[in-house]
Scaffold this motif. Sequence first.
Motif, PDB file in Angstrom:
ATOM      1  N   PRO A 118     -15.193  54.490  -0.178  1.00  0.00           N
ATOM      2  CA  PRO A 118     -15.716  53.339   0.119  1.00  0.00           C
ATOM      3  C   PRO A 118     -17.272  52.984  -0.131  1.00  0.00           C
ATOM      4  O   PRO A 118     -17.823  52.210  -0.186  1.00  0.00           O
ATOM      5  CB  PRO A 118     -15.398  53.276   1.609  1.00  0.00           C
ATOM      6  N   ASP A 119     -17.809  54.228  -0.369  1.00  0.00           N
ATOM      7  CA  ASP A 119     -19.316  54.189  -0.416  1.00  0.00           C
ATOM      8  C   ASP A 119     -20.192  54.575  -1.681  1.00  0.00           C
ATOM      9  O   ASP A 119     -21.151  54.505  -1.823  1.00  0.00           O
ATOM     10  CB  ASP A 119     -20.003  55.090   0.708  1.00  0.00           C
ATOM     11  N   ASN A 120     -19.355  54.988  -2.534  1.00  0.00           N
ATOM     12  CA  ASN A 120     -19.920  55.305  -3.738  1.00  0.00           C
ATOM     13  C   ASN A 120     -20.267  54.094  -4.834  1.00  0.00           C
ATOM     14  O   ASN A 120     -19.515  53.089  -4.774  1.00  0.00           O
ATOM     15  CB  ASN A 120     -18.824  56.077  -4.604  1.00  0.00           C
ATOM     16  N   THR A 121     -21.248  54.257  -5.370  1.00  0.00           N
ATOM     17  CA  THR A 121     -21.673  53.200  -6.154  1.00  0.00           C
ATOM     18  C   THR A 121     -20.914  52.907  -7.496  1.00  0.00           C
ATOM     19  O   THR A 121     -20.693  54.133  -8.160  1.00  0.00           O
ATOM     20  CB  THR A 121     -23.155  53.195  -6.607  1.00  0.00           C
ATOM     21  N   LEU A 122     -20.368  51.911  -7.963  1.00  0.00           N
ATOM     22  CA  LEU A 122     -19.602  51.652  -9.049  1.00  0.00           C
ATOM     23  C   LEU A 122     -20.486  50.838 -10.143  1.00  0.00           C
ATOM     24  O   LEU A 122     -21.466  50.110 -10.057  1.00  0.00           O
ATOM     25  CB  LEU A 122     -18.327  50.681  -8.783  1.00  0.00           C
TER      26      LEU A 122
END
Length: 470
Positions: A286-290
């Motif tokens: 949910p928190d990783n930058t894309l």
Amino acid sequence: MFVIQADSTVHEINNCKTLWGVGSIRPDDDRLTWRGEAPIVQHGWVEVGIGFTAVSNGSATISFSRNAWKDGLEIKNLKGRHVKIEGDGLERKLTLCAGRQSAISFQVRAKSIPGAVEMPRLPNTGTPAHKAVDSFKRGVNLGNSLEVPPDENWKEEYTAADMKAIKQEGFDHVRIPCAWHHHTGKEPNFKIKRDFFKQVNSLVTAAINNNLAVIVNWHHFDDFMADPKTHTDQLIKGWEQIAEYFAEHSGVIAFELLNEPCDNAETFVMNGIYARLIKVIRQKAPDNTLFIGPGSWNSVMELENLWLPGNESNIVVTVHDYEPFLYTHQGASWNSPQTDTTNICFPGPPAKPVTPAHEYTGSDTWVANWFDAYNTLPAEWNPNGIFALDRSMKIAVEWSNHFGRPVHVSEWGCIADVCPKSRAVYHAVKRRFLEDMQLPWTLWSWKSNFRYWDTEEKGPMPGLRHALFP
């Protein structure tokens, strides 16, 4: 989109060509009228340059068509070389000089359409993506390694020593191109082989241990580009596994969903696929930058067609920029025959004209036109000049400011087999332009044919350290 119409006293306009900007121009039978096309976007000024030679002194007009856009066009910064320009609006008067290599440049964009539906804007620059991009300001690609097919022999090896050197040079992140599709099992699960996960994780761990942030991507998925519908499940299942594997490192690992969508993976096609990928990834990470890029090989001109979910604020938009292409890719066999000509120096014009390797005609006429302009036009008008380096990136900045989405240049650079002094100047000027526009970047590449690092000398290639880290 525009028409140059000369009166009969001019007799003919010859050698009319585009100097920069994507587009084309063609004559009517009398060669007094030339009709040009160029891409137009709403959220950025597209700069176009045209070169030509009038047979005789005389008058002409340049006019811009409203037909393609409901509310017309906006034109600015119309200027000429050996051409006098008068008037305003969408039609201007030109006074032409016989026998002179003349040029006109202008910037064009579509007027905004009231009530038009557009991608949701983010309201401010305090989003998770804006905060995350601070960790990805100056990076380098670990190219020609984990994206190489297993049965081919052009793979570079990267080690923890490379990561240490990368950090010491001044880079703050690495981008790891990965061809996951070569290491997945059969449908429907497309299970990624554990050995390949270990190879990727070895580089990720080495980078993190040296305080480098990491972008992990999916690279060279050619089967997907040819047939996105057939291979979308493989992409989705793959990212579900990748996201789960690396989710614990949300603060330092970003996911780039697909490198350089192209061919049938057009931006309009990718918009729907990206939406599906985001949902799947967010269930695991949910928190990783894309990092997400438009089609046509992550072209700036395709940003206009990109559509991102309004409720997802941790996305960095990625683009690539190898302009001027014939300079940065000179001698590159994978783009032959267009790039067969070498000994091109930056900036133009050269002290001695460069003869193209072939007689470029048909769809490659643009190459012949480029060399003609490179050999003869002064720096301000030269397609391989300093002013040629920031034109497309200005569009990226304008798009970013309009939609509130940070933009990252995840590939740029110049092939190593060119004049070292010229190459250092190119990197210095390009880096300065990018940073002046507050665009973070990832250089291609630490090793391989665009290398920053000389593995034999165990140091940077000539002039590059000062060019990138003055």
